[in-house]
Design a protein around this motif. Sequence first.
Motif, short mmCIF file in Angstrom:
data_model
loop_
_atom_site.label_atom_id
_atom_site.label_comp_id
_atom_site.label_asym_id
_atom_site.label_seq_id
_atom_site.Cartn_x
_atom_site.Cartn_y
_atom_site.Cartn_z
N SER A 1 -9.53 14.73 -12.94
CA SER A 1 -8.77 14.04 -13.97
C SER A 1 -8.41 15.00 -15.09
N GLY A 2 -7.41 14.63 -15.89
CA GLY A 2 -6.94 15.49 -16.95
C GLY A 2 -7.97 15.67 -18.05
N ASN B 1 -4.79 10.40 -14.13
CA ASN B 1 -4.62 10.63 -15.56
C ASN B 1 -4.24 9.36 -16.29
#
Length: 479
Positions: free
Chosen positions: A7-8, A108
Motif C-alpha cells: 500500500s502507499g 491505495n
Amino acid sequence: MSNHLRSGSLMEKYLGNKATLLPLLERFFVEQIPEAKSISDVFAGTNNVSRYFRARGWQTATCDVNRFSYVLAQAYLCTSSSPHFFGVRLPKMESLRSRQLQTELERNVARYGALYAAETDIKMLYRSMGNLPFVLSALQDLGENNTKPGIIYEHFSQWGAHSSFISKRGTSGKRNYFSLKNALFLDGVLNCIREWWCEGRLERNEVFLLLASVLEETVITANVNGTFHDFNRDRLWPNAEQNFQLRLPLISFNGPIAETANADAIAAAASFAHHDICYLDPPYNFRQYSAYYHLLNFIAAYPFFSEIETYVTGLAHVRGQHPEDDFTSDFCFRDRFISSLHKLMSSVDADHVVVSYYGGRNHWNHWANVENPTDEGLHQLKELFEDRSLFKGCEIIPALEIRKNYQSRVGEQKSLVNEYLFHGIRQKILRKTAPSLPSLAANERWGLAPHFGHIRPSKQNGVNQGVVTSGGLRHVVVE
C-alpha cells in the motif's frame, strides 16, 4: 510481502506526520470555526493537511523548506487535469503491468481514499490519470533493465566508488542506502526523467508527478529507519530487499489550485494570501529536517540541477549531504523557538491560528520519561497565545477531548494523550501588500530557484495558472 501488493506510504515515516490527526482537526474546525473554507500550512512536510482539506473544497496554501515537500505539493495540490505526456514516446503497456498499477491504486484508495481522493471509482480514477500509467510503466521497465551505474549507485550504495565515509568518531565504511538492484533502478529512472526534462519533453506538472512516485517508493525501499540521517550500516533491512515498484500517486483533480512555496516558514507566513485558518505544526526538537531528509531533497531536484556532477563531488558526512545544500531552522533550537513562533504569528494574515503541540519528547523534556513529560512547553505556548497583541482570545484543547465523541480505537488513545490544539483568534493586521518571498540560499546556489519558488494561483481566461516568483524572476505556469 509481494512487491506488487504494497500500500502507499503517503510518507508515513515522516517525523510529525499528522495523518491520524486529520479527522480530529476537521471536527474541531467544524465545531469551533464553522465558517472556515481556507487554510495555510507553512510547515507542510508531507502536505497531508492541505491534501485533506483541498479534497473537501478548501483553498489551501502550503510551504516547507524541503524540496521533496514542494514536489509533493505540486503533484497533489496543483494537478487540475489529466496529464498527457505528449513529449514522451509511449510504448504499449502489457496487460499484467496495467493490472498491477490498478491493483496498487485500488489498495491505495481503500486505505487513503476517504482522506485524500474525491474519486473512489477505480476504473474512472485510473482513466482520469491520462498517460501517467503508460509513462510509469515505461520507467519501470527502464529501471528494471538498467545496468549502468550512476550517481545513486556510486555515492549512496555500498558498491559505489565514491560512497566511502569516515565518521567523526573515526568509524569508516560505505553508504548503504539501497540494494544493488534498487540503486541501479533509481539511476536509470532519474537519468531518464532528467533527460526528458532537459530536452523539453515534460511539462512542469508532469515532471513533478513522476518525481512524486519516485519519492514515495524511495521512502518504502530505502535502507533507513524513518529518516535519511543515517542507514543500516551492517546489512539491508527486509524492506530494502524489496524491488523498487513505481506506483500511481493518489492524485485528485478536484479542488482549488494551492498557493505553494519552497521557502522559510516565517517569510512564507508574511507573504501568503489571507486565509481563514493558519495551521502550524512546527518542529519541537533539535532535528534539522533538511539534513534528516537530504536524500529526498536531492532526488526532488535531480532533473533540475545545472551542475549535478559538481554537486555530488562535494557530498560529505556519513549521510552524504552537500554542506552547501542545507537549511538551519530556528524552530529546532529551544532558546529560539518561542520568539520565532511569535514572529511568524505576528505577520500571518489569518483570522485564526491553530497550533498542534506534542507534549512528549520535545525541546523542554527531550530526555524526560515520555510517560511523565514536563509541562514547560505547554506553559510557554499558553503564554504566547494569551498575548493580547496577537490574539483576541484563545483556547487549549487536548486531542482526547475532541476524540471523546468518536468511537475509541485501540492504540489511538495513547498517541493522543500528549497532543494538544492551541487555537487563537487573531487580532486584525493591516497589510497593504504582501512582501515578496525570497528564494532559499541553497536553491540560489545550485540554480534551482526557477523551479523551487513561490506560486500564487490565479485564474485567467478560465485556465488555472500560477505565477512562480523566485530570485526576482516571474514564471507563468499553466496547469
